[in-house]
Design a protein around this motif. Structure first.
Motif, PDB file in Angstrom:
ATOM      1  N   GLN A  70       0.834  -1.072  -0.017  1.00 15.04           N
ATOM      2  CA  GLN A  70       0.097   0.008  -0.160  1.00 15.04           C
ATOM      3  C   GLN A  70       0.829   1.292   0.045  1.00 15.04           C
ATOM      4  OE1 GLN A  70      -3.154   0.323  -0.193  1.00 15.04           O
ATOM      5  NE2 GLN A  70      -3.525   2.272   0.013  1.00 15.04           N
ATOM      6  N   LEU A  71       1.851   1.313   0.943  1.00 15.38           N
ATOM      7  CA  LEU A  71       3.000   2.429   0.677  1.00 15.38           C
ATOM      8  C   LEU A  71       3.470   2.777  -0.391  1.00 15.38           C
ATOM      9  CD1 LEU A  71       4.319   4.498   2.298  1.00 15.38           C
ATOM     10  CD2 LEU A  71       6.059   2.786   3.014  1.00 15.38           C
ATOM     11  N   GLN A  74       0.791   4.099  -3.049  1.00 17.47           N
ATOM     12  CA  GLN A  74       0.607   5.362  -2.764  1.00 17.47           C
ATOM     13  C   GLN A  74       1.741   6.233  -3.093  1.00 17.47           C
ATOM     14  OE1 GLN A  74      -2.450   6.672  -1.806  1.00 17.47           O
ATOM     15  NE2 GLN A  74      -3.345   4.748  -1.735  1.00 17.47           N
ATOM     16  N   ILE A  77       1.767   6.845  -6.922  1.00 15.38           N
ATOM     17  CA  ILE A  77       0.745   7.518  -7.444  1.00 15.38           C
ATOM     18  C   ILE A  77       1.016   8.980  -7.281  1.00 15.38           C
ATOM     19  CG2 ILE A  77      -1.664   8.370  -6.955  1.00 15.38           C
ATOM     20  CD1 ILE A  77      -2.470   5.357  -6.479  1.00 15.38           C
ATOM     21  N   CYS A  78       1.794   9.368  -5.993  1.00 16.20           N
ATOM     22  CA  CYS A  78       2.303  10.740  -5.825  1.00 16.20           C
ATOM     23  C   CYS A  78       3.049  11.275  -6.705  1.00 16.20           C
ATOM     24  CB  CYS A  78       2.566  10.787  -4.220  1.00 16.20           C
ATOM     25  SG  CYS A  78       1.327  10.855  -2.763  1.00 16.20           S
ATOM     26  N   ARG A  88      -3.781  11.516   1.519  1.00 14.37           N
ATOM     27  CA  ARG A  88      -2.544  10.532   1.038  1.00 14.37           C
ATOM     28  C   ARG A  88      -1.287  10.471   2.009  1.00 14.37           C
ATOM     29  NH1 ARG A  88      -2.215  11.126  -4.867  1.00 14.37           N
ATOM     30  NH2 ARG A  88      -4.294  10.081  -4.435  1.00 14.37           N
ATOM     31  N   SER A  89      -1.008  11.698   2.332  1.00 15.07           N
ATOM     32  CA  SER A  89       0.434  11.639   3.177  1.00 15.07           C
ATOM     33  C   SER A  89       0.008  11.065   4.425  1.00 15.07           C
ATOM     34  CB  SER A  89       0.887  13.161   3.271  1.00 15.07           C
ATOM     35  OG  SER A  89      -0.421  13.999   3.861  1.00 15.07           O
ATOM     36  N   PHE A  91      -2.212   8.522   5.206  1.00 12.95           N
ATOM     37  CA  PHE A  91      -2.096   7.295   4.781  1.00 12.95           C
ATOM     38  C   PHE A  91      -0.809   6.654   4.765  1.00 12.95           C
ATOM     39  CE2 PHE A  91      -6.822   7.977   3.702  1.00 12.95           C
ATOM     40  CZ  PHE A  91      -7.241   7.147   4.666  1.00 12.95           C
ATOM     41  N   MET A  92       0.031   7.541   4.080  1.00  8.79           N
ATOM     42  CA  MET A  92       1.404   7.001   3.851  1.00  8.79           C
ATOM     43  C   MET A  92       2.075   6.813   4.932  1.00  8.79           C
ATOM     44  SD  MET A  92       2.903   8.305   0.075  1.00  8.79           S
ATOM     45  CE  MET A  92       2.670  10.135   0.518  1.00  8.79           C
ATOM     46  N   SER A  95       1.024   3.653   7.038  1.00  9.95           N
ATOM     47  CA  SER A  95       1.580   2.662   6.534  1.00  9.95           C
ATOM     48  C   SER A  95       3.110   2.417   6.855  1.00  9.95           C
ATOM     49  CB  SER A  95       1.406   2.797   4.825  1.00  9.95           C
ATOM     50  OG  SER A  95      -0.100   3.096   4.553  1.00  9.95           O
TER      51      SER A  95
END
Length: 363
Positions: A70-71, A74, A77-78, A88-89, A91-92, A95
């Protein structure tokens, strides 16, 4: 399960338990001596230990089979969108913390399995060193894979597949070379096919961990506990040397094939920062094993001694290669020198003959 754990915890000291078990643990040796301590363990405490061990294993599985991909996704994608949103930051970061926590629990589990006979107390300094070690190692590894995949998306799958298959089959190759019998005592209710599936899942998790960081729990299928009890410094040294070279190679490929997409990024500085970040992870790993490991008194040799011996072996190999090159150069040059010496001797003889003839004519 969580509700059951809380119920057991709150009832543990209120009711007297009729049955207890006695465990024997040895203390860490002091001045060369270690005492054996007997301790009564009630049913509630035993159940709590079982639940805690299961939670630790589940956190490792969730970290490297869930949070790590997942990390990576993400962050990829960034990079492609050139935008890092707040959600998103967050979530990263979560993670990354989940992966680091899973790696930390893997370290503690490996220590407790290897030194099961001893009463182990992990100090806060050890937790801090493991946290910094794993944070630098995992963050730089994920970033390197994402940068390489952004410029060479097909080749990153080849690199990941080779890494995964290598670590997946490595325990099976060692098991085949050891010629040990097939492990049958994992679970009594499992058939041979079920045992094979469980071992394949274990090696699958082992390969997933080694994709991102060094697995503290080394799988050994010939051992009844399926975990290697020996502290193999050379295997760890080879892993980090190869991984550092691989990261440097992937960053070099990214630097060569980078597009105008990275026009506003200082590529040499980012290249250097990622390599330094990975070296910082190795530094905190050395600090942990040299000073903060709870069982460092039981080591037959320290990790610094192993590193020095590895460097000595590499030095002797380099010196041997240099000596062979010099010998080959001398062999290549020796025929030319002999021909030159023969030509010079011929010229000297001819000069002496001419001088002798001129002297005799004058006479």
């Amino acid at each position: 399960r969580c509700v059951e754990v809380f119920c057991i915890y709150f009832r543990a000291e209120r009711h007297e338990e009729p049955y207890v078990s006695i465990t024997k643990k040895r203390q860490m040796p002091k001045d060369g001596y270690s005492e054996e301590i007997e301790k009564e363990v009630g049913q509630a405490e035993g159940k709590l230990r079982t639940h805690r061990s299961a939670f630790s294993r589940a956190s490792v599985i969730q970290a490297f089979l869930g949070s790590a991909p997942q990390l990576t996704l993400q962050l990829y994608i960034c990079v492609l969108q050139q935008e890092v949103t707040v959600a998103r930051s967050i979530f990263m970061v979560l993670s990354l913390l989940s992966i680091v926590y899973g790696a930390l629990r893997c370290n503690i589990l490996a220590i407790k399995i290897k030194y099961d006979d001893y009463d182990i107390h992990v100090k806060p300094a050890a937790y801090l060193c493991i946290f910094l070690w794993r944070s630098f190692e995992i963050a730089t590894r994920v970033t390197v894979l994402v940068l390489f995949g952004s410029v060479l998306p097909i080749w990153v799958f080849v690199i990941v597949l080779l890494n995964f298959l290598g670590f997946f089959f490595y325990p099976w190759i060692l098991f085949w070379l050891s010629k040990s019998p097939f492990p049958e005592n994992i679970e009594k209710e499992l058939s041979r096919l079920g045992t094979t599936i469980v071992l394949c899942l274990l090696t699958f998790l082992y390969a997933g961990i080694n994709m991102f960081c060094w697995s503290a729990a080394q799988v050994e299928l010939s051992d009844p506990d399926l975990i290697s009890k020996s502290q193999n410094w050379y295997r760890m040294t080879v892993y980090y040397i190869v991984r550092l070279m691989e990261n440097a190679f992937l960053l070099l490929m990214w630097y060569i094939y980078r597009t105008d997409f990275y026009l506003y990024v200082c590529a040499p500085m980012l290249f250097l920062q990622l390599l330094i970040g990975y070296c910082m992870g190795i530094f905190f790993m050395l600090v942990f094993y040299q000073f903060c490991h709870p069982c460092k008194k039981l080591f037959s040799s320290s990790i610094t001694e192993a590193l020095l011996s590895c460097f000595k072996i590499l030095y002797f190999i380099c010196q041997h290669d240099k000596s062979t090159l010099l010998k080959s150069k001398v062999v290549m040059k020796s025929p030319e020198n002999t021909d030159g010496a023969q030509d010079s001797s011929k010229t000297i003889d001819s000069q002496n003959r001419s001088i002798h003839q001129s002297v005799s004519s004058n006479a």
